[in-house]
Design a protein around this motif. Structure first.
Motif, PDB file in Angstrom:
ATOM      1  N   TYR A  84      16.209  11.828   3.055  1.00 37.18           N
ATOM      2  CA  TYR A  84      16.094  13.153   3.193  1.00 37.18           C
ATOM      3  C   TYR A  84      15.947  13.906   1.896  1.00 37.18           C
ATOM      4  O   TYR A  84      17.028  13.932   1.326  1.00 37.18           O
ATOM      5  N   THR A  85      15.174  14.944   1.876  1.00 37.25           N
ATOM      6  CA  THR A  85      14.885  15.824   0.805  1.00 37.25           C
ATOM      7  C   THR A  85      14.714  17.262   1.376  1.00 37.25           C
ATOM      8  O   THR A  85      14.722  17.430   2.389  1.00 37.25           O
ATOM      9  N   GLY A  86      14.313  18.067   0.341  1.00 37.55           N
ATOM     10  CA  GLY A  86      14.051  19.377   0.805  1.00 37.55           C
ATOM     11  C   GLY A  86      15.131  20.428   0.676  1.00 37.55           C
ATOM     12  O   GLY A  86      16.296  20.051  -0.082  1.00 37.55           O
ATOM     13  N   VAL A  87      15.009  21.701   1.060  1.00 41.01           N
ATOM     14  CA  VAL A  87      15.920  22.777   0.715  1.00 41.01           C
ATOM     15  C   VAL A  87      17.244  22.565   1.094  1.00 41.01           C
ATOM     16  O   VAL A  87      18.321  22.659   0.217  1.00 41.01           O
ATOM     17  N   LEU A  88      17.443  22.202   2.543  1.00 34.48           N
ATOM     18  CA  LEU A  88      18.961  21.953   2.884  1.00 34.48           C
ATOM     19  C   LEU A  88      19.394  20.926   2.200  1.00 34.48           C
ATOM     20  O   LEU A  88      20.881  20.994   1.747  1.00 34.48           O
ATOM     21  N   TYR A  89      19.013  19.891   1.915  1.00 37.75           N
ATOM     22  CA  TYR A  89      19.652  18.591   1.317  1.00 37.75           C
ATOM     23  C   TYR A  89      19.565  18.671  -0.144  1.00 37.75           C
ATOM     24  O   TYR A  89      20.818  18.296  -0.675  1.00 37.75           O
ATOM     25  N   ASP A  90      18.702  19.617  -1.060  1.00 42.02           N
ATOM     26  CA  ASP A  90      18.885  19.776  -2.183  1.00 42.02           C
ATOM     27  C   ASP A  90      20.140  20.600  -2.292  1.00 42.02           C
ATOM     28  O   ASP A  90      20.983  20.596  -3.343  1.00 42.02           O
ATOM     29  N   ALA A  91      20.391  21.709  -1.486  1.00 40.82           N
ATOM     30  CA  ALA A  91      21.693  22.648  -1.391  1.00 40.82           C
ATOM     31  C   ALA A  91      23.056  21.837  -1.126  1.00 40.82           C
ATOM     32  O   ALA A  91      24.071  21.908  -1.744  1.00 40.82           O
ATOM     33  N   LEU A  92      22.762  20.759  -0.214  1.00 39.24           N
ATOM     34  CA  LEU A  92      23.745  19.840  -0.096  1.00 39.24           C
ATOM     35  C   LEU A  92      24.338  19.003  -1.126  1.00 39.24           C
ATOM     36  O   LEU A  92      25.722  18.767  -1.392  1.00 39.24           O
ATOM     37  N   GLY A  93      23.448  18.326  -1.836  1.00 36.85           N
ATOM     38  CA  GLY A  93      23.482  17.589  -3.028  1.00 36.85           C
ATOM     39  C   GLY A  93      24.494  16.320  -2.802  1.00 36.85           C
ATOM     40  O   GLY A  93      25.743  16.213  -3.457  1.00 36.85           O
ATOM     41  N   LEU A  94      24.181  15.688  -1.839  1.00 33.41           N
ATOM     42  CA  LEU A  94      25.016  14.455  -1.412  1.00 33.41           C
ATOM     43  C   LEU A  94      25.300  13.426  -2.528  1.00 33.41           C
ATOM     44  O   LEU A  94      26.429  12.863  -2.775  1.00 33.41           O
ATOM     45  N   ALA A  95      24.356  13.377  -3.541  1.00 31.47           N
ATOM     46  CA  ALA A  95      24.486  12.291  -4.744  1.00 31.47           C
ATOM     47  C   ALA A  95      25.682  12.741  -5.686  1.00 31.47           C
ATOM     48  O   ALA A  95      26.234  11.973  -6.266  1.00 31.47           O
ATOM     49  N   ASN A 203      17.890  30.335   4.700  1.00 29.43           N
ATOM     50  CA  ASN A 203      18.791  29.868   5.876  1.00 29.43           C
ATOM     51  C   ASN A 203      18.997  28.511   5.769  1.00 29.43           C
ATOM     52  O   ASN A 203      20.161  27.861   5.935  1.00 29.43           O
ATOM     53  N   LYS A 204      18.023  27.766   5.322  1.00 23.57           N
ATOM     54  CA  LYS A 204      18.247  26.141   5.023  1.00 23.57           C
ATOM     55  C   LYS A 204      19.308  25.981   3.824  1.00 23.57           C
ATOM     56  O   LYS A 204      20.122  25.308   3.852  1.00 23.57           O
ATOM     57  N   ALA A 205      18.957  26.605   2.645  1.00 22.93           N
ATOM     58  CA  ALA A 205      19.641  26.660   1.858  1.00 22.93           C
ATOM     59  C   ALA A 205      21.101  26.921   1.783  1.00 22.93           C
ATOM     60  O   ALA A 205      22.149  26.138   1.457  1.00 22.93           O
ATOM     61  N   THR A 206      21.450  27.830   2.599  1.00 18.33           N
ATOM     62  CA  THR A 206      22.798  28.378   2.723  1.00 18.33           C
ATOM     63  C   THR A 206      23.483  27.155   3.857  1.00 18.33           C
ATOM     64  O   THR A 206      24.655  26.960   3.399  1.00 18.33           O
ATOM     65  N   LYS A 207      22.782  26.660   4.765  1.00 16.49           N
ATOM     66  CA  LYS A 207      23.524  25.789   5.701  1.00 16.49           C
ATOM     67  C   LYS A 207      23.927  24.534   4.794  1.00 16.49           C
ATOM     68  O   LYS A 207      24.990  23.892   5.038  1.00 16.49           O
ATOM     69  N   GLY A 208      22.949  24.329   3.841  1.00 18.16           N
ATOM     70  CA  GLY A 208      23.313  22.933   3.013  1.00 18.16           C
ATOM     71  C   GLY A 208      24.588  23.387   2.038  1.00 18.16           C
ATOM     72  O   GLY A 208      25.488  22.325   1.897  1.00 18.16           O
ATOM     73  N   ARG A 209      24.658  24.544   1.716  1.00 20.02           N
ATOM     74  CA  ARG A 209      25.851  24.913   0.539  1.00 20.02           C
ATOM     75  C   ARG A 209      27.120  25.059   1.825  1.00 20.02           C
ATOM     76  O   ARG A 209      28.352  24.783   1.261  1.00 20.02           O
ATOM     77  N   ILE A 210      26.776  25.670   2.919  1.00 25.95           N
ATOM     78  CA  ILE A 210      28.005  25.432   3.793  1.00 25.95           C
ATOM     79  C   ILE A 210      28.708  24.042   4.076  1.00 25.95           C
ATOM     80  O   ILE A 210      29.802  23.950   3.929  1.00 25.95           O
ATOM     81  N   VAL A 211      27.804  23.259   4.368  1.00 27.78           N
ATOM     82  CA  VAL A 211      28.257  21.800   4.621  1.00 27.78           C
ATOM     83  C   VAL A 211      29.000  21.244   3.269  1.00 27.78           C
ATOM     84  O   VAL A 211      29.844  20.678   3.264  1.00 27.78           O
ATOM     85  N   ARG A 212      28.222  21.358   1.983  1.00 26.19           N
ATOM     86  CA  ARG A 212      28.977  20.974   0.792  1.00 26.19           C
ATOM     87  C   ARG A 212      30.252  21.535   0.646  1.00 26.19           C
ATOM     88  O   ARG A 212      31.042  20.983   0.083  1.00 26.19           O
TER      89      ARG A 212
END
Length: 271
Positions: A84-95, A203-212
């Motif tokens: 999974y890639t895209g805005v949310l996952y880029d902001a989450l940055g699992l790797a 919206n997506k980017a901030t959700k990714g940052r929140i999870v991170r």
């Protein structure tokens, strides 16, 4: 804490890993429903390409996705968190998470999918194209297909803790927490503070940052009230609509059974 995420429309390539092992996926109670979708999707895409494109809602430029779906049983598989890639996952940055945060991600993140139902980020899957909005000729609407199996499996996966629901509407329709699970579920919107409007990208980017932020901080909120406190401690501006009358913005009280909490995270910059 269980965090419910949407998938990304775009996905990384499958790579050269070992092919899918359906029996190895998390939430084995979804296995039969997964096999039904997988079998029809592979048959559809291995047959009439134009019909497959129409059913999947793919443009001419995405014609290659049909052939990719036809090879799902033999394609290489990678952890879902890499697919999974895209805005949310880029902001989450699992790797780039530290080892402890990666362990928390493996335990707490659940990605919803039109094909798999829901998977952990460590589950190995091939790259695919099949949104929850698809209506397969044999199975019908995938959102409807998944409701029964999800209702059986997801309450147990949710355990007794907080459920943080960051899904988009199409994926939220596949499982709606009920009863006492709903009472400890918090949904999140991200609003541009000056306009109070939702804008898709941030919206997506901030959700990714929140999870991170929650993963790296090691926050373990027990319920929606504690989540509000944790987010505010992490620097987020949060407005709350609690389920019980008169509790809006008051995160210290529990809501009525069967109703969830609605959190608005306010962002001043669109990025």
């Amino acid at each position: 804490m269980l965090v419910l995420l949407p998938p990304s429309e775009g996905k990384a390539s499958s790579g050269r890993g070992a092919p899918l092992k359906p029996g190895s996926l998390s939430l084995p109670g979804l296995a039969e429903a997964r096999e039904a979708v997988l079998a029809e999707l592979v048959d559809l895409c291995a047959g009439d390409e134009e019909k497959a494109r129409e059913v999947l809602g793919l443009s001419e430029g995405l014609r290659g996705e049909v052939a990719k779906n036809a090879r799902l049983r033999t394609a290489g598989a990678r952890p879902a968190g890499e697919i999974y890639t895209g805005v949310l996952y880029d902001a989450l940055g699992l790797a780039s998470l530290d080892p402890a945060a990666k362990r928390r991600a493996a335990r707490s993140l659940l990605v919803f999918s039109g094909l798999w139902g829901a998977v952990r980020v460590t589950d190995r899957i091939p790259s695919y194209r099949c949104s929850m909005g698809v209506r397969l000729p044999g199975l019908g609407a995938l959102g409807t297909h998944w409701r029964g199996p999800m209702a059986e499996v997801l309450p147990e996966a949710a355990g007794s803790g907080l459920v943080l629901d960051l899904r988009s509407a199409a994926y939220a329709a596949a499982w709606k927490p009920k009863g006492e699970v709903a009472a400890r579920t918090a949904t999140v919107r991200v609003l541009h503070a000056p306009t109070r409007k939702v804008v898709s990208h941030f919206n997506k980017a901030t959700k990714g940052r929140i999870v991170r932020s929650l993963l790296t901080d090691g926050a373990a909120p027990a319920g929606p009230a504690e989540l509000v406190e944790a987010l505010r401690d992490l620097g987020y501006e949060v407005e709350v609509t609690a389920p019980a009358p008169g509790q809006a913005g008051r995160p210290g009280q529990a809501g009525k059974p069967g109703q969830g909490w609605a959190l608005d995270v306010l962002v001043t910059e669109v990025h």
